[in-house]
Scaffold this active site. Structure first.
Site, mmCIF file in Angstrom:
data_model
loop_
_atom_site.group_PDB
_atom_site.id
_atom_site.type_symbol
_atom_site.label_atom_id
_atom_site.label_comp_id
_atom_site.label_asym_id
_atom_site.label_seq_id
_atom_site.Cartn_x
_atom_site.Cartn_y
_atom_site.Cartn_z
ATOM 1 N N GLY A 149 38.774 50.709 33.732
ATOM 2 C CA GLY A 149 38.471 49.808 32.611
ATOM 3 C C GLY A 149 39.693 49.849 31.510
ATOM 4 O O GLY A 149 40.362 50.541 31.747
ATOM 5 N N THR A 150 39.698 48.934 30.552
ATOM 6 C CA THR A 150 40.822 48.708 29.660
ATOM 7 C C THR A 150 40.851 49.967 28.773
ATOM 8 O O THR A 150 41.801 50.397 28.506
ATOM 9 C CB THR A 150 40.519 47.412 28.656
ATOM 10 O OG1 THR A 150 39.409 47.509 28.070
ATOM 11 C CG2 THR A 150 40.640 46.017 29.327
ATOM 12 N N GLY A 183 31.056 46.841 34.403
ATOM 13 C CA GLY A 183 31.568 45.622 33.953
ATOM 14 C C GLY A 183 32.784 45.226 34.825
ATOM 15 O O GLY A 183 33.131 44.250 35.068
ATOM 16 N N GLY A 184 33.564 46.478 35.378
ATOM 17 C CA GLY A 184 34.516 46.102 36.079
ATOM 18 C C GLY A 184 34.554 46.072 37.582
ATOM 19 O O GLY A 184 35.454 46.300 38.405
ATOM 20 N N GLU A 244 32.541 55.284 40.183
ATOM 21 C CA GLU A 244 32.678 55.703 38.948
ATOM 22 C C GLU A 244 31.648 56.777 38.746
ATOM 23 O O GLU A 244 31.555 58.004 38.057
ATOM 24 C CB GLU A 244 32.425 54.706 37.667
ATOM 25 C CG GLU A 244 33.749 53.850 37.375
ATOM 26 C CD GLU A 244 33.660 52.788 36.491
ATOM 27 O OE1 GLU A 244 34.496 52.397 36.110
ATOM 28 O OE2 GLU A 244 32.496 52.194 36.441
ATOM 29 N N GLY A 270 34.966 54.707 30.521
ATOM 30 C CA GLY A 270 34.261 53.857 29.423
ATOM 31 C C GLY A 270 32.864 53.537 29.623
ATOM 32 O O GLY A 270 32.223 54.049 30.708
ATOM 33 N N LYS A 278 27.164 50.647 32.997
ATOM 34 C CA LYS A 278 28.567 50.650 33.282
ATOM 35 C C LYS A 278 28.911 49.584 34.455
ATOM 36 O O LYS A 278 27.695 49.006 35.043
ATOM 37 C CB LYS A 278 28.957 52.105 33.626
ATOM 38 C CG LYS A 278 29.315 53.008 32.655
ATOM 39 C CD LYS A 278 30.035 54.249 32.994
ATOM 40 C CE LYS A 278 31.098 54.255 33.868
ATOM 41 N NZ LYS A 278 32.068 53.430 33.557
HETATM 42 C C1 5RP Z 1 34.227 49.522 34.959
HETATM 43 C C2 5RP Z 1 33.503 50.014 33.714
HETATM 44 C C3 5RP Z 1 34.038 50.272 32.484
HETATM 45 O O1 5RP Z 1 34.390 51.273 32.197
HETATM 46 C C4 5RP Z 1 33.232 49.403 31.564
HETATM 47 O O2 5RP Z 1 33.277 47.915 31.962
HETATM 48 C C5 5RP Z 1 34.193 49.364 30.131
HETATM 49 O O3 5RP Z 1 35.240 48.680 30.035
HETATM 50 P P1 5RP Z 1 36.241 48.467 28.941
HETATM 51 O O4 5RP Z 1 36.818 50.080 28.707
HETATM 52 O O5 5RP Z 1 37.439 47.555 29.702
HETATM 53 O O6 5RP Z 1 35.544 48.119 27.833
HETATM 54 O O7 5RP Z 1 32.246 50.563 33.900
HETATM 55 O O8 5RP Z 1 33.294 49.338 36.000
#
Ligand code: 5RP
Length: 221
Positions: free
Chosen positions: A30-31, A99-100, A106, A86, A97
């Protein structure tokens, strides 16, 4: 071009304080973790740290390689000292978790680690809900979706951007995003895994510390 907020940068800076020489570190995705990887890479180069990292996605792997961070495959490491990752939503006793789309790797790394440190910002703490992703074996996707629909949910197959069709995870699977309401996270986490074809869910109930990045710095929860 990814947007990087000051809150995320400050959370990543704070996380660096937990890095000690010779640790084996699980690197989330993630970012926010992008920022952490850049800072870690700089520290490894400047201080000749002898750390090694296990990445949780190809995305993280590529960035860590570019930063010169030594990487290990899971079979090359007997344990993981700390995992840093993240989150999309932070509640008192669970995280959402994925989102990515990297939720499965993870979770494997986070739950294997002796300590799991979560990096978030105030928005993720304030969120009352967030779509809960469920990674499924492609063959099972429509069975799992029907099963969830029978419970009154509206699962959505996550679609790829700049490619036709569903996203394919690093494990070759599909993702269903769901409108699950979480009241008993541990029970839900366990029950969802009993549906044939479900590989993993984005409900995380095991974590050690949460760093909240703020505009001016950070605080620990
Ligand atoms: C990816 C995740 C990320 O940790 C989560 O989406 C947070 O991302 P970001 O740091 O871009 O806000 O779970 O699968």
């Amino acid at each position: 071009m990814m947007f990087m907020s000051q809150e995320k940068i400050n959370a990543a800076k704070k996380a660096l304080e937990f890095v000690k020489d010779e640790l084996i570190i699980g690197l989330g995705s993630g970012t926010t973790i992008h920022e952490f990887i850049k800072l870690l890479g700089k520290q490894v180069r400047e201080q000749q740290l002898k750390i090694a990292a296990v990445p949780t996605s190809y995305d993280t792997q590529l960035l860590a390689m570019a930063q010169g961070i030594p990487l290990l495959q899971p079979e090359q490491t007997p344990f993981i000292d700390i995992a840093i990752d993240g989150a999309d939503l932070v509640a008192k006793d669970y995280l959402i978790k994925g989102g990515g789309g990297a939720l499965t790797r993870e979770k494997i790394i986070a739950y294997e680690a002796k300590e799991f440190i979560v990096l978030a910002d105030e928005d993720k703490l304030k969120r009352k809900s967030y779509p809960v992703p469920i990674e499924v074996v492609p063959f099972s996707a429509f069975f799992v979706a029907r099963h969830l629909a029978k419970e009154g949910l509206r699962p959505e197959l996550r679609l790829a951007q700049r490619r036709l069709g569903p996203i394919i995870t690093d494990n070759g699977n599909f993702i269903l995003d769901t409108d699950l309401k979480i009241t008993n996270p541990k029970k839900l986490e366990t029950e969802l895994k009993l549906i044939p074809g479900v590989v993993e869910t984005g409900i995380f109930t095991k974590f050690s510390k949460v760093i909240i990045g703020t505009k001016k710095g950070s605080r620990m929860l």
